[in-house]
Design a protein around this motif. Structure first.
Motif, short mmCIF file in Angstrom:
data_model
loop_
_atom_site.label_atom_id
_atom_site.label_comp_id
_atom_site.label_asym_id
_atom_site.label_seq_id
_atom_site.Cartn_x
_atom_site.Cartn_y
_atom_site.Cartn_z
N LEU A 209 0.82 -1.20 0.00
CA LEU A 209 0.00 0.00 0.00
C LEU A 209 0.86 1.25 0.00
N ASP A 210 0.32 2.31 -0.54
CA ASP A 210 0.92 3.63 -0.37
C ASP A 210 1.03 3.93 1.12
N THR A 211 2.12 4.55 1.52
CA THR A 211 2.38 4.79 2.94
C THR A 211 1.24 5.54 3.62
N ASP A 213 -1.91 5.68 2.67
CA ASP A 213 -3.08 4.81 2.75
C ASP A 213 -2.92 3.79 3.88
N TYR A 214 -1.73 3.22 3.99
CA TYR A 214 -1.52 2.24 5.05
C TYR A 214 -1.78 2.86 6.42
#
Length: 797
Positions: A209-211, A213-214
């Motif tokens: 995941l994109d940082t 988003d995570y």
């Protein structure tokens, strides 16, 4: 008997989903060679349990009440627990045997190829070694002695009683029971409640995941204001101070995570309990309500029993797990207690630099501690595997896609633990002080312990929780550590040996979160407190149940109306779903975008009180809307990441996503409209009208493919996975035991089924309809006037 191949196929289907799993697919056709309900196979299982049994421990009596609850009475503990062993085996022997085989990695000796991978995992984790370490910790104690008497009672039944139907049909021999087997069952319980590879999953999610988003999907604390210990909680509050943030996790191989996940405990269901102090109750004494949420199965997970020992001043009643002698949750004449899961992080994972039979640690190459173990495979080729261990614990290695992957696993339950002593001592407690002293021996599993006596309430996080440090700073355990570099070590931990629990780095008992004598308190697996002194964990329930507990308790206390047992029962039966309260207004706001076919269902939602009741049309459509809403929000995005629905974020995240979020493609209204139309289509296709048409007690026996009559009846019922009246979707899990206890007043309880595991018994499912309807039976401390008894006798010790 069936031929060996058919027997293996049958047991493979039974166990393939894991003991206790609800969705099993028994092999069809097993009974083709039998005349239904006739012949030697059936007759051997329908024999009478003897009404007199020889016992080397002296006299005891088991008297069964109207619901087949054994009231065990004896002058000595050994005589009592011999009788307990006999009674449990008479009702639950087959399940007891399956659990010990599962944990010992010995299923394939009966099943064949189907469970080889399960046996490999359990052998490599060496749960038997962990149980043996606990046996060493108990050596010479009273607990060891009474557990030996219990094992003798189980074995007396194996020798004299009718065989379980399941083992007879399958041609399955049950070996004698040992003290180590009871401890292995305890290990299964502890692993089932605390064992997790979530840290590894989080590492995969961080990688894919994109940082940003995570972080917002998985790391942000749920922003409700109902942790267990709230700001302003009355009483003496312990274990609250705050701690530094933790570093990021390392990368791990996703294919190994997938293999491990196949052998992980079932999903973490949750539990509820709450207590109200005597200043606010009608009786003037505290009241406790408790319901643990576990797998719903045939027969139930729990077994109810009462044990009275005259010479020890013991009179205890409640529920335990078959295979363990003692009442685990329940009450005695002085107090009542229960436990819910904390979500504490007591498992760490390590990677190593390896070279053949060695791994690098602390600047040097070390030999693995290695044992060659044979996995016996009935009807197939036996396997020899290497069980390897490091200084941290188990070493799990598997060849996947032509490459060997590994991870080291440390778990607090791998060491010698004393939870059996704690549970044994609960039966003898005479108040909070005794209970607190016993609780300090409950090394595993980590739990929210809640106790009431006739004067006060006591809440405490219990179990051993490691303190991790990195460069001298306290950190979370939500990362994969470099084992070769000595990262993340637990000072004082001795895997498969005896740990220094007191001198090592584990959170001191008094510094774990807790409250002494609050006015009232409630737990439902929500986060424990906003600022704990030490990090506890990072995986908590969304908080909907916790919020609802406090809503109901706050309202009642503020009203000034005293709390009684019936009010506590009304909270336990509460069906308001906070997800619906958050989402239904958003559904109605986009009504003009939804097809006209949904109008009757939208009208129902507009008039709804958000309660998941069986006679509600709105509850039916909301349930199916929510499933479709989840899929429409997360499905495509996670599929692109190569991740299925098991990786989706928790429900709180979904209900709080901004309407223009990227996971809605910037248009939540369109996603809601699509999900609502999908729900209506599905409902119309099935012909359902109200929630109870769909939501029924589908609690099936593992042998249902051959003998459908073994299934429990279907009854409509209320609730959801997110309501206090807890019935998980599909009823694979939910409230596995309900208890309401008020010291000095009549208490109540109920099981989702019946005490007996025999379909021939009138007590096979005699509590199920009451459970579905939210009713209870009495938990009496009076021996019933009954002819249904077993007398035990012989020379006393």
């Amino acid at each position: 008997m069936p031929d060996d191949t058919t027997r293996r196929a049958f047991l493979g289907a039974l166990l393939g989903g894991g003991v206790g799993a609800a969705a099993l697919s028994p092999a069809g056709g097993l009974l083709d060679s039998f005349a239904p309900l006739s012949g030697r196979t059936w007759e051997s299982t329908r024999g009478e349990v003897p009404d007199t049994v020889a016992s080397q421990y002296g006299e005891a009596t088991v008297t069964y009440d109207d619901y087949h609850i054994p009231h065990v009475e004896a002058d000595s503990e050994k005589a009592a627990y011999f009788a307990v062993g006999y009674a449990q085996a008479a009702d639950r022997l087959f399940g007891m045997d399956l659990i010990r085989r599962l944990m010992d990695g010995r299923l394939s000796a009966a099943v064949g190829e189907q469970t080889v991978e399960s046996d490999i995992f359990h052998a490599k984790m060496d749960f038997r070694g962990a149980a043996e370490a606990s046996r060493d910790a108990l050596a010479g104690t009273r607990v060891e002695a009474v557990t030996e008497a219990y094992a003798d009672g189980v074995n007396a039944y194996i020798e004299t009683g009718p065989e379980p139907l399941e083992s007879t049909l399958a041609g399955y021999d049950i070996d004698e029971w040992t003290v180590g087997d009871s401890l292995l069952v305890g290990t299964q319980i502890s692993w089932g409640l605390t064992g997790s590879f979530e840290t590894l999953r989080r590492a995969v999610l961080r990688d894919r995941l994109d940082t940003a988003d995570y972080r917002r999907l998985y790391e942000q604390p749920f922003d409700h204001d109902a942790p267990i210990i709230r700001e302003g909680t009355s009483g003496e509050v312990q274990g609250v101070d705050g701690f530094p943030a933790s570093p990021a996790a390392e990368r791990v191989d996703a294919s190994l995570v997938d293999w491990l996940a196949a052998h992980e405990p079932p999903a973490w269901w949750g539990s509820n309990h709450w207590a109200v102090g005597g200043d606010h109750t009608e009786s003037g004494s505290p009241i406790l309500a408790y319901d643990p949420h576990l797998t719903l199965m045939v027969p139930p997970v729990w077994y109810e029993q009462r044990i009275t020992v005259a010479n020890e001043d013991v009179d205890v009643r409640g529920a335990g797990f078959p295979g363990i002698p003692f009442v685990i949750v329940g009450e005695n004449q002085h107090g009542a207690w229960g436990f819910t899961n904390t979500g504490a992080d007591v498992v760490d994972h390590y990677t190593y630099e390896t070279d053949g039979d060695q791994y690098r640690y602390d600047g040097e190459w070390r030999d693995f501690e290695t044992e060659t173990r044979t996995i016996e495979v009935s009807g197939g080729e036996d396997r020899e595997i290497e069980v390897r261990k490091t200084v941290h614990g188990a070493f799990i290695d598997r060849e996947i896609d032509g490459e060997t992957r590994h991870v080291g696993v440390a778990w607090t339950g791998m060491s010698g633990t004393r939870e059996s002593e704690a549970i044994y001592e609960f039966s003898k407690t005479e108040g909070v002080d005794d209970y607190r002293e016993a609780l300090q021996k409950m090394d595993v599993p980590t739990q929210n312990a809640l106790y009431v006596d006739d004067e006060q309430i006591y809440y405490k996080v219990t179990g051993k929780i490691p303190i991790r440090r990195q460069d001298g700073e306290i950190i979370d355990g939500n990362r994969v550590f470099d084992g070769s570099a000595g990262e993340g070590e637990w000072d004082g931990f001795e895997p498969f040996g005896q740990s220094d629990w007191a001198g090592g780095e584990f959170i001191p008992f008094e510094e774990k979160p807790g409250v002494v004598d609050p006015d009232y308190i409630g737990t439902a697996n929500q986060r424990i407190v906003d600022d704990p002194t030490y990090p506890i964990g990072f995986e908590y329930a969304s908080g909907f149940r916790g919020m609802r507990v406090y809503e109901r308790l706050d309202d009642r206390i503020e009203s000034g109306e005293p709390v009684d047992s019936e009010f506590m029962a009304s909270v336990q039966r509460d069906t308001l779903d906070i997800r619906a309260r958050k989402l239904v207004p958003a559904i109605l706001d986009v009504r003009d975008q939804i097809d006209d076919a949904a109008d009757p269902w939208l009208d129902a939602l507009a008039e709804w009180d958000y309660r998941m009741d069986r006679d509600s049309a709105a509850a039916l459509v909301f349930h199916h809307f929510y499933e479709a809403f989840q899929g429409a929000t997360w499905g495509d995005d996670f599929e692109e990441l190569g991740l299925d629905d098991g990786w989706w974020p928790q429900e709180w995240v979904l209900t709080e996503l901004p309407p223009d979020d990227d996971f809605f493609d910037g248009d939540r209204a369109a996603v809601i409209a699509e999900a609502m139309e999908t729900a209506v289509e599905n409902i119309d296709a099935e012909g359902w009208s109200v929630y109870g048409d769909y939501h029924r007690t589908t609690i099936d026996h593992q042998f249902s493919g051959q003998v459908p009559s073994l299934n429990y009846p279907r009854y409509p019922t209320d609730g959801s996975a997110f309501t206090l009246f807890n019935t998980r979707d599909g009823l694979s899990a939910g409230s596995s035991w309900r208890q309401i206890s008020s010291v000095g007043e009549p208490s109540r309880s109920i099981l989702p089924g019946g005490q007996s595991g025999s379909v021939f018994s009138e007590h096979y499912d005699d509590q199920l309809e009451m459970w579905a309807d939210g009713e209870y039976k009495a938990m009496a401390f009076e021996t019933p006037d009954s002819d249904d008894t077993i007398e035990f006798g012989g020379d006393g010790e």
